[in-house]
Design an enzyme around this catalytic site. Structure first.
Site: not given
Ligand code: PAF
Length: 287
Positions: A31-32, A37, A61, A148, A153, A176
């Site tokens: 979110g945010a 995104h 996390q 990226q 991750q 971006v």
């Molecule tokens: O990249 C993120 O925003 C987070 O690490 C994810 C992949 C949504 C997992 O919580």
């Protein structure tokens, strides 16, 4: 756009889409929502019939001293942005639904977790992989989209998909950036105006490293890292955590840069931790 919080409702909605022959694309987020995104959603929109986005601030996390409580959760703005960005199904699970009491199993990131972000944030990638694996099971997408910017991750999710046989294609979308080069991140919201100005040292350092390789043929990783540190060090208020150059598959450090190698930076600006990276190639515009 359907907005769903319940896991059974999500499964039913996806079954209905599958029944009418839709391909499913998945954009997991915390979110945010920002332009990064929305860029993922836009790429997904072009590739699949049904775009599913999740918004879940995943407690697994975040370390104990990290910003889980402070992490921005602008729910109404996120719903509006997802709707405007062409998302078909927005999934907002609760922590209780994702992690019922008695949870015993998590995914280990193995030795890919031992350096860079993994060293700085113990347990972070196990939390990421565990939630992404759960979301992959719930959404069962054909394609999943990641940025990226979080390159380690991406490396770990790619390894998980391969090693655990998820039948999911991954699409990695370039970072971006704002006009001055700063990578978009939900955590940029923490920066004061002065810190925001200082943070531009990060893309400036990556740009300098890329330019030294492209224009002057510098391949020595130590020299490129020193150059990145010099640029960052020239900006008051920027505390370096790491500047590294690695190969792209496992992000193991290299001594000589080749096409496809990755330069990575992590800094603190005030209380805000920022990460960014660039891939050494001849074509892309760079940060
Ligand atoms: O990249 C993120 O925003 C987070 O690490 C994810 C992949 C949504 C997992 O919580």
């Amino acid at each position: 756009m359907e907005s769903i919080t319940d896991i059974d409702d999500l499964r039913a909605a996806i079954r209905a889409r599958r029944a009418r022959g839709d391909s499913i694309g998945f954009v997991p987020t915390m979110g945010a929502l920002h332009g990064g995104h929305m860029g993922l959603a836009a790429v997904a929109r072009q590739r699949v019939a049904c775009v599913v986005m999740s918004i879940f601030v995943n407690p697994l996390q975040f370390g104990p001293a990290e910003d889980f409580d402070a992490y921005p959760r602008p729910r109404d703005a996120d719903v509006a942005a997802a709707h405007a960005g062409g998302v078909d199904i927005l999934f907002f699970p609760t922590a209780d639904a994702m992690y019922p009491a008695g949870r015993a199993v998590a995914i280990s990131a193995g030795d890919l977790d031992s350096r860079w972000e993994g060293a700085a944030r113990p347990g972070h990638f196990s939390g990421v992989l565990t939630v992404v694996a759960k979301l992959f099971h719930l959404v069962a997408p054909d394609v999943a989209f990641f940025g990226q910017k979080d390159i380690q991750q991406v490396t770990l999710i790619r390894a998980m998909v391969r090693d655990l046989d998820f039948p999911i294609a991954l699409v990695i979308v370039p970072t971006v950036r704002d006009a001055d080069g700063l990578a978009l991140s939900s955590r940029n919201a923490y920066l004061s105006p002065e810190e925001r100005r200082a943070a531009v040292a990060v893309p400036r350092a990556l740009r300098a490293m890329l330019a030294a390789w492209r224009a002057r043929g510098v391949t020595d990783a130590g020299m490129l890292e020193a150059l990145g540190r010099e640029v960052l060090g020239a900006t008051p208020g920027v505390a370096i955590e790491y500047v590294g150059v690695a190969e792209p598959d496992r992000l193991e450090p290299v001594s000589a840069v080749a096409s496809g190698s990755v330069a990575m930076i992590a800094v603190r600006v005030g209380r805000t931790r920022l990460i960014d990276n660039v891939i050494f190639d001849r074509e892309t515009r760079g940060p």
